[in-house]
Write a protein that holds these residues in place. Structure first.
Motif, short mmCIF file in Angstrom:
data_model
loop_
_atom_site.label_atom_id
_atom_site.label_comp_id
_atom_site.label_asym_id
_atom_site.label_seq_id
_atom_site.Cartn_x
_atom_site.Cartn_y
_atom_site.Cartn_z
N PHE A 87 -24.61 -2.82 -20.69
CA PHE A 87 -24.69 -4.24 -21.00
C PHE A 87 -25.63 -4.41 -22.19
O PHE A 87 -26.66 -3.75 -22.26
CB PHE A 87 -25.21 -5.02 -19.79
CG PHE A 87 -25.14 -6.50 -19.93
CD1 PHE A 87 -26.26 -7.23 -20.28
CD2 PHE A 87 -23.95 -7.17 -19.73
CE1 PHE A 87 -26.19 -8.60 -20.42
CE2 PHE A 87 -23.87 -8.53 -19.86
CZ PHE A 87 -25.00 -9.25 -20.21
N PRO A 88 -25.29 -5.29 -23.13
CA PRO A 88 -26.13 -5.43 -24.33
C PRO A 88 -27.40 -6.23 -24.08
O PRO A 88 -27.63 -7.28 -24.67
CB PRO A 88 -25.19 -6.17 -25.31
CG PRO A 88 -24.30 -6.97 -24.44
CD PRO A 88 -24.08 -6.14 -23.20
N CYS A 106 -33.04 -4.50 -21.35
CA CYS A 106 -33.50 -3.57 -20.32
C CYS A 106 -32.34 -3.31 -19.37
O CYS A 106 -31.34 -4.03 -19.37
CB CYS A 106 -34.70 -4.12 -19.55
SG CYS A 106 -34.33 -5.56 -18.54
N ILE A 107 -32.48 -2.25 -18.57
CA ILE A 107 -31.48 -1.93 -17.56
C ILE A 107 -31.90 -2.58 -16.25
O ILE A 107 -33.02 -2.38 -15.78
CB ILE A 107 -31.34 -0.41 -17.39
CG1 ILE A 107 -30.78 0.20 -18.68
CG2 ILE A 107 -30.42 -0.07 -16.22
CD1 ILE A 107 -30.59 1.70 -18.61
N GLN A 108 -31.01 -3.37 -15.68
CA GLN A 108 -31.33 -4.11 -14.47
C GLN A 108 -31.56 -3.15 -13.31
O GLN A 108 -30.81 -2.19 -13.12
CB GLN A 108 -30.20 -5.08 -14.12
CG GLN A 108 -29.96 -6.16 -15.16
CD GLN A 108 -31.15 -7.08 -15.32
OE1 GLN A 108 -31.88 -7.34 -14.37
NE2 GLN A 108 -31.36 -7.58 -16.53
N GLY A 132 -19.96 4.48 -16.36
CA GLY A 132 -18.92 3.47 -16.30
C GLY A 132 -18.42 3.08 -17.68
O GLY A 132 -17.95 3.91 -18.47
N VAL A 133 -18.54 1.80 -18.00
CA VAL A 133 -18.09 1.29 -19.30
C VAL A 133 -18.85 1.93 -20.44
O VAL A 133 -18.29 2.24 -21.50
CB VAL A 133 -18.24 -0.24 -19.34
CG1 VAL A 133 -17.83 -0.78 -20.70
CG2 VAL A 133 -17.40 -0.89 -18.25
N VAL A 169 -33.40 5.18 -23.62
CA VAL A 169 -32.31 4.21 -23.50
C VAL A 169 -32.07 3.54 -24.84
O VAL A 169 -33.02 3.07 -25.50
CB VAL A 169 -32.63 3.15 -22.43
CG1 VAL A 169 -31.46 2.18 -22.27
CG2 VAL A 169 -32.94 3.82 -21.10
N ALA A 170 -30.81 3.50 -25.25
CA ALA A 170 -30.43 2.86 -26.52
C ALA A 170 -30.19 1.38 -26.28
O ALA A 170 -29.05 0.94 -26.06
CB ALA A 170 -29.19 3.53 -27.10
N LEU A 171 -31.25 0.59 -26.28
CA LEU A 171 -31.14 -0.84 -26.01
C LEU A 171 -30.64 -1.58 -27.24
O LEU A 171 -31.06 -1.32 -28.36
CB LEU A 171 -32.49 -1.40 -25.58
CG LEU A 171 -33.09 -0.77 -24.31
CD1 LEU A 171 -34.47 -1.33 -24.04
CD2 LEU A 171 -32.18 -1.02 -23.12
N ALA A 172 -29.73 -2.54 -27.00
CA ALA A 172 -29.12 -3.27 -28.10
C ALA A 172 -29.93 -4.50 -28.49
O ALA A 172 -29.81 -4.99 -29.60
CB ALA A 172 -27.69 -3.69 -27.74
#
Length: 455
Positions: A265-266, A269-271, A345-346, A291-294
């Motif tokens: 998800f863009p 942070c990762i939920q 996943g995606v 993590v490659a955060l957008a």
């Protein structure tokens, strides 16, 4: 002396993981060797390796077997390595509203149901049925070596049923949920109250805000006679394998690589309490995870979606650019350090696209989706066909979007070395179903660890 015991326990735990996941090599007979179509294990070519299976039982007949059947010897059961430090058992008294004894057989008769409407009666009966089923499951394994494991597994099933009940009958109505919570806290016997508290602790991980409001002392639209509850504090649920999983982590990957995880998800942070978050923690045992955060600032998806339509293409491009920038940044810091891209996943599809555009030493696709809503991956001109780095695909046996045959068909088309890990009884998110967990006596954390050992 302690080091010898620790080494022995670590060896036992490693053997235990191999045993429960069915990773041992099986002896092949002449039939499976000469007739490859009858074998579940086949090798496409030098690039497409044999499928590696977990929790899939394959009974292969030995060539030297005779017609005599041994009915006297008994196979030894493998001891469950669920060592836990000594802790005080949870006291139910802190959750009860009154100190009066509650008869397990007559407690329900003491509840006044005359003013209840049809929805309240249905909600109470269905919720009570969930607690009865959970209690019966606990009694089945009480006093056995699998007691703690089966308790967690049965609670997970009850949590899913309770989540379905609150969604379809209360529609997450706070006042109605508080009314039900007040009834249970005030009237349930200790055995059923313990099951209810365990369900709430797991449900809080799924819907933390709702559960916090549900267990609060507020009584919206209810009289004191209708609801009598007090605020309670819920503990974090404890996995019986936690101690072994933390004490004996898997071996680090050689050459000190860095794993760049592409989020699904863009966001910034990762939920937590998501499968991507779980895999981020698991992969950190193998190597450093970045993590490659957008997004660089806090970004709320719900508020954004209400204001304007979400542009999927723009978001995907931003995620691809963020992943490529992260690869370039890590490469500039240490050109000789291996880089492994990972996606869940995606985001696994996004990681594949980035791996084609940027040079990386490896690719891990967890829960890769082969059949999307529009096309089937591997079509002519698909960017995934340009992969050159070694790739590992991890899918579930019960996956809807990535059936085994479709996954193998895609692997044959790829020109890079690929490996396929198939998790028995798991869905698209690699979550093992309740039946398989009960049969194998494993929790989801233990299943994920078995997958990590294969990397």
């Amino acid at each position: 002396m302690d080091s010898d015991v620790d080494s022995e326990l670590k060896s036992d735990f490693t053997s235990y993981l191999e045993h429960i996941s069915q990773r041992k090599k099986y002896q092949h007979n002449a039939t499976l060797t000469e007739h490859s179509y009858s074998s579940s294990e086949y090798q496409q070519d030098s690039l497409c390796s044999t499928i590696q299976t977990l929790f899939i039982h394959r009974f292969v007949q030995n060539e030297n077997s005779t017609d005599e059947i041994d009915v006297e010897s008994i196979d030894k059961d493998v001891k469950l390595l669920t060592y836990r430090p000594e802790v005080e058992p949870k006291s139910i008294e802190s959750y009860r509203n009154s100190k009066l004894p509650r008869d397990p057989e007559t407690w329900e008769d003491n509840i006044n149901k005359q003013r209840w409407n049809k929805l309240e009666r249905t909600l109470f009966e269905r919720a009570l049925s969930i607690l009865y089923t959970n209690r019966l499951s606990r009694l089945t394994y009480e006093g056995t070596v699998q007691e703690y494991v089966q308790k967690i597994i049965s609670t997970e099933k009850s949590v899913a049923e309770m989540h379905h009940l609150l969604t379809n009958y209360t529609h997450w109505d706070i006042s109605l949920s508080q009314w039900l919570h007040g009834l249970f806290i005030s009237n349930l016997p200790d055995d059923y109250l313990a099951s209810y508290i365990d369900i709430l602790e797991k449900l809080k991980q799924v819907a933390p805000t709702f559960v916090n409001d549900m267990i609060s002392a507020n009584s919206i639209g209810r009289s004191k006679e209708e609801i009598k509850s007090k605020s309670i504090n819920l503990d974090e649920p404890v996995d019986p394998f936690n101690y072994m999983l933390i004490t004996y982590p898997p071996l680090k990957l050689p050459k000190n690589p860095v794993i760049i995880l592409v989020p699904d998800f863009p966001g910034y942070c990762i939920q937590p309490n998501t499968r991507t978050y779980d895999w981020m923690n698991d992969l950190s045992y193998l190597a450093e995870v970045d993590v490659a955060l957008a997004a660089k600032v806090p970004w709320d998806y719900e508020e954004y979606s209400r204001e304007e339509e979400l542009d999927i293409e723009t978001s995907l491009e931003a995620m691809v650019d963020a992943a490529r920038s992260k690869v370039v940044s890590v490469r500039s810091e240490d050109p000789n350090r291996p880089i492994i891209l990972a996606g869940v996943g995606v985001s696994a599809a996004i990681a594949c696209q980035v791996a084609v555009l940027e040079k990386v030493e490896g690719l891990v696709c967890i829960g890769f989706i082969v059949n999307s809503s529009e096309v089937k991956r591997g079509y002519e001109g698909d960017c995934i066909l340009g992969l050159e780095c070694p790739t590992v695909f991890v899918t579930g046996q019960l996956s809807i979007f990535s059936p085994v045959l479709d996954m193998e068909e895609l692997r044959v088309k790829l020109k890079c070395k690929t490996n396929h890990i198939l998790v028995g009884g798991a869905n698209d998110e690699l979550v093992m179903n309740h039946t398989t967990k009960m049969k194998e006596a494993v929790t989801q954390k233990l299943v994920d660890r078995c997958v990590l050992v294969y990397f």
